[in-house]
Design a protein around this motif. Sequence first.
Motif, PDB file in Angstrom:
ATOM      1  N   UNK A  46     -14.637 -27.914 -11.335  1.00 58.40           N
ATOM      2  CA  UNK A  46     -15.088 -26.310 -11.378  1.00 58.40           C
ATOM      3  C   UNK A  46     -14.345 -25.618 -10.252  1.00 58.40           C
ATOM      4  N   UNK A  47     -14.080 -24.386 -10.531  1.00 59.89           N
ATOM      5  CA  UNK A  47     -13.210 -23.633  -9.517  1.00 59.89           C
ATOM      6  C   UNK A  47     -13.757 -22.185  -9.488  1.00 59.89           C
ATOM      7  N   UNK A  48     -13.605 -21.773  -8.157  1.00 56.21           N
ATOM      8  CA  UNK A  48     -14.219 -20.329  -8.308  1.00 56.21           C
ATOM      9  C   UNK A  48     -13.257 -19.382  -8.747  1.00 56.21           C
ATOM     10  N   UNK A  49     -13.237 -18.194  -9.370  1.00 55.28           N
ATOM     11  CA  UNK A  49     -12.775 -16.989  -9.668  1.00 55.28           C
ATOM     12  C   UNK A  49     -12.543 -16.170  -8.314  1.00 55.28           C
ATOM     13  N   UNK A  62      -8.814 -14.146 -10.155  1.00 51.44           N
ATOM     14  CA  UNK A  62      -7.740 -15.096 -10.223  1.00 51.44           C
ATOM     15  C   UNK A  62      -8.478 -16.536 -10.524  1.00 51.44           C
ATOM     16  N   UNK A  63      -8.073 -17.201 -11.362  1.00 53.88           N
ATOM     17  CA  UNK A  63      -8.502 -18.726 -11.524  1.00 53.88           C
ATOM     18  C   UNK A  63      -7.915 -19.475 -10.290  1.00 53.88           C
ATOM     19  N   UNK A  64      -8.621 -20.000  -9.256  1.00 58.05           N
ATOM     20  CA  UNK A  64      -8.202 -20.692  -8.050  1.00 58.05           C
ATOM     21  C   UNK A  64      -7.621 -22.325  -8.543  1.00 58.05           C
ATOM     22  N   UNK A  65      -7.851 -22.709  -9.826  1.00 59.36           N
ATOM     23  CA  UNK A  65      -7.269 -23.868 -10.402  1.00 59.36           C
ATOM     24  C   UNK A  65      -5.793 -23.614 -10.640  1.00 59.36           C
ATOM     25  N   UNK A  66      -5.703 -22.802 -11.589  1.00 60.06           N
ATOM     26  CA  UNK A  66      -4.230 -22.481 -12.188  1.00 60.06           C
ATOM     27  C   UNK A  66      -3.725 -21.138 -11.683  1.00 60.06           C
ATOM     28  N   UNK A  67      -4.168 -20.316 -10.915  1.00 59.97           N
ATOM     29  CA  UNK A  67      -3.712 -19.122 -10.601  1.00 59.97           C
ATOM     30  C   UNK A  67      -3.390 -17.971 -11.539  1.00 59.97           C
ATOM     31  N   UNK A  68      -4.034 -17.986 -12.635  1.00 58.03           N
ATOM     32  CA  UNK A  68      -3.806 -17.298 -13.817  1.00 58.03           C
ATOM     33  C   UNK A  68      -4.718 -15.984 -13.602  1.00 58.03           C
ATOM     34  N   UNK A  69      -4.458 -14.889 -13.794  1.00 59.17           N
ATOM     35  CA  UNK A  69      -5.110 -13.625 -13.809  1.00 59.17           C
ATOM     36  C   UNK A  69      -6.198 -13.881 -15.099  1.00 59.17           C
ATOM     37  N   UNK A  88     -15.459 -22.431 -14.694  1.00 54.81           N
ATOM     38  CA  UNK A  88     -15.171 -21.270 -13.382  1.00 54.81           C
ATOM     39  C   UNK A  88     -16.638 -20.698 -13.311  1.00 54.81           C
ATOM     40  N   UNK A  89     -16.553 -20.107 -12.066  1.00 55.48           N
ATOM     41  CA  UNK A  89     -17.766 -19.429 -11.592  1.00 55.48           C
ATOM     42  C   UNK A  89     -17.101 -18.154 -10.702  1.00 55.48           C
ATOM     43  N   UNK A  90     -17.903 -17.059 -10.678  1.00 58.12           N
ATOM     44  CA  UNK A  90     -17.397 -15.683 -10.062  1.00 58.12           C
ATOM     45  C   UNK A  90     -17.914 -15.649  -8.778  1.00 58.12           C
TER      46      UNK A  90
END
Length: 113
Positions: A71-74, A78-85, A110-112
């Motif tokens: 799981x990764x925070x946005x 921006x997704x903090x795993x792949x750095x896509x907007x 993801x979570x915000x």
Amino acid sequence: MNKVIEKLIALNDIDAMLKDAESEEYKRLGFQTKEQCIENLKKMRDEIAASIPKSILRRYEKLKKKYGRGIAPVVNNICTNCFMQMPTEVASKTDKNEKVETCENCGIIIYWT
Ligand SMILES: [Zn+2]
């Protein structure tokens, strides 16, 4: 926030701690402390994992194998795993963190913030 997301975040924290605990540098704590620590973390992890729906837990474990976390925070859209907007229609949703969502690009949960 959705309870399952909260649990996934906790699980992710524990997994990171376990990874640390099993690493070399943790040895400075001394064997007893380290073993005790790992035991407690594993117990906590089992309890949390048992309360997460199986299909979501399976997805989390698969992602963890692939990315080292499930799981990764946005942050700032921006997704903090792949750095896509995040696409605008996703970023402008009003029900963020109310259900388990994944990044359209890398598939991580993801979570915000
Ligand atoms: Zn992503």
